[in-house]
Structure formats: C-alpha cells, structure tokens
Write an enzyme that holds these catalytic residues in place. Structure first.
Site, PDB file in Angstrom:
ATOM      1  N   GLY A 176      29.661  35.846  32.958  1.00 11.62           N
ATOM      2  CA  GLY A 176      29.996  34.842  31.689  1.00 11.62           C
ATOM      3  C   GLY A 176      31.504  35.241  31.425  1.00 11.62           C
ATOM      4  N   GLY A 212      28.529  32.171  35.257  1.00  7.29           N
ATOM      5  CA  GLY A 212      29.376  31.013  35.542  1.00  7.29           C
ATOM      6  C   GLY A 212      29.668  30.141  34.320  1.00  7.29           C
ATOM      7  CE  LYS A 227      24.905  41.391  39.918  1.00  4.86           C
ATOM      8  NZ  LYS A 227      25.650  40.073  39.897  1.00  4.86           N
TER       9      LYS A 227
END
Length: 259
Positions: A186, A159, A98
């Site tokens: 989010g 976050g 990632k």
C-alpha cells in the site's frame, strides 16, 4: 545504520523490494541494484529456469549479497502455501518464506486463520517465516508465539497506493512485538516509508510504488534514502508534539533589559 536481524541473517539495508509488476526484467534488476536492498521477494511462478523470459531466479542470483525470499502469492489455503514453500525452498535454497494467503482476488486481504495455520507448520520446519497479515495486534502476537521471525502488517490494500491507513494499529503491533515489524503493501511514496520507520518499523517492503514509477531505479533509490532517513530520525529522537506553540527564541528578558 544498524543491522536488520531476521532469523540468523543480518542485513544493512532496511528496504525490502518486491519484484512483480515491472515492465521488464531489466528494469527490475536496475531498480534492485539502485535500491541497495539485500532482500527481495519473488513469486514461486517466477522460478522458471526453463523459460528465460519468465525466470527471475537467474538474474537475481547474479547480484552479489542479495538474498531471495520466495513468497506464496496465489495460495488460497494453508495447505497450498505450505506446498508452495516446500517447492520454493527446493528451487531457491533459501530458508526465507513470505507467507501470503489471500483467497479473494477482489480485495487481496490476507486470510488470518489460514496464515496462522501455515506459519505454525513452516516455522516448526525451520523456515524463516515472514507473514503478510492484516494490521491485527492479536494475530501478530499469535504469529510471533508460533515462531515467525517477523510480522508484516499491511499499510493498506496491495497495490492501492493508499499509504499508511493502518498506522494506529501498526503502532500497537510495534509496541507489543518482540520480532521486527515490517510494513508491507500500500505504500505510494518515499515519505510514507520514512513515516513507517519513524513510528518504529524495522523495515518496509515496497513493490508497486517502484515498479510502476516513470523511473523505477530512481524511485527505488528515493525509497532507500527515505527508509534510512526515517530510521536515523527515530534513533536521533523526534521532538515531542505540543498542543500549542512553543517559541524557539524567547525575547522577553531581552526586551525588558532595553526599556
């Protein structure tokens, strides 16, 4: 539920779980197990077999059927991300990476230019590349063209718990992409994960919403159910929106017959 395909891998779960922010390794492991996820993302710094209290590789490796996706969190440039990816593959043996490149610690927005540069090289090297990106349809297509196995647009800032504030852009990305679109960052509630799946996402990645919950394992299970519900609802066919009321049980003919 149909399988999620990423590179040469298939997964029956469409919930991807992050492993940061948990109060303890034990709490994280319980949440991973409760969620039924088959793919988790782990920061490179948590691959530390010499210090058991900081190591997540060992505990996660004990979960049957779980695939690890190292991430490059902390990288500020493409060069740093590529170096982190090489180390992560050597330590974990996982082909997944990632790509996270967010040089500004105040807003943690992904750098689109450095991300594209890193992904182009890593995809050519045979990684299954999954980039974390702004909700930018042009960038998403460019990343697909250089060989990324998915694109992961943010729902809102990492976050922040602000939900799907980028929904309209994500919808465009979904329409134009030939690779899985996975909302990352989010999301605050299972209902938002469900909405992401209903709009056409192939999976969602959640971390903070589970990690900081009063009961992380219960929240992980709730997200898993929401993701499945959203996917099944989309496949079942959501009713079209109407600009006006539409009666479900018209009574006109019945009333006329009784006069």
């Amino acid at each position: 539920m149909d399988s999620l395909r990423l590179g040469t891998y298939t997964f029956s779960s469409r919930l991807i779980l992050g492993t940061g922010k948990f109060s303890s390794t034990s709490a994280m492991i319980k949440a991973v197990r409760a969620s039924g996820t088959q793919l988790v993302t782990v920061a490179l710094r948590r691959f530390n077999r010499e210090q058991a209290e900081d190591d997540l590789f060992g505990p996660l490796s004990e979960i049957e059927g779980l695939t690890l996706m190292p991430n490059t969190s902390g990288a500020a440039t493409a060069k740093e991300a590529i170096k982190a990816a090489h180390i992560a593959r050597e330590l974990s043996g996982s082909p997944f990476i990632k790509v996270e490149i967010h040089p500004n610690p105040h807003h943690l927005m992904p750098d689109p230019i450095e991300t594209w540069e890193a992904c182009k090289i890593l995809a050519a090297e045979g990684f299954i590349v999954m980039p974390y990106i702004p909700a930018d349809p042009v960038l998403a297509k460019r990343l697909e063209e250089v060989g990324c196995s998915s694109v992961m647009p943010l729902g809102s800032a990492i976050g922040s718990g602000q939900g799907l504030s980028t929904a309209e852009m994500v919808k465009i990305i979904i329409r134009e992409s030939s690779v899985p679109v996975i909302v990352d960052a989010g999301l605050r509630s299972p209902s938002e994960a469900c909405a992401a799946m209903e709009m056409g996402c192939e999976a969602v990645l959640v971390n903070s919403a589970v990690a900081v919950a009063r009961d992380p394992a219960a929240m992980a299970l709730a997200f898993a159910k929401a993701v499945e519900a959203g996917f099944e609802a989309r496949n079942a066919g959501l009713m079209p929106r109407s600009g006006s009321a539409v009666a479900t049980s018209p009574l006109t003919s019945f009333l006329g017959a009784t006069r």
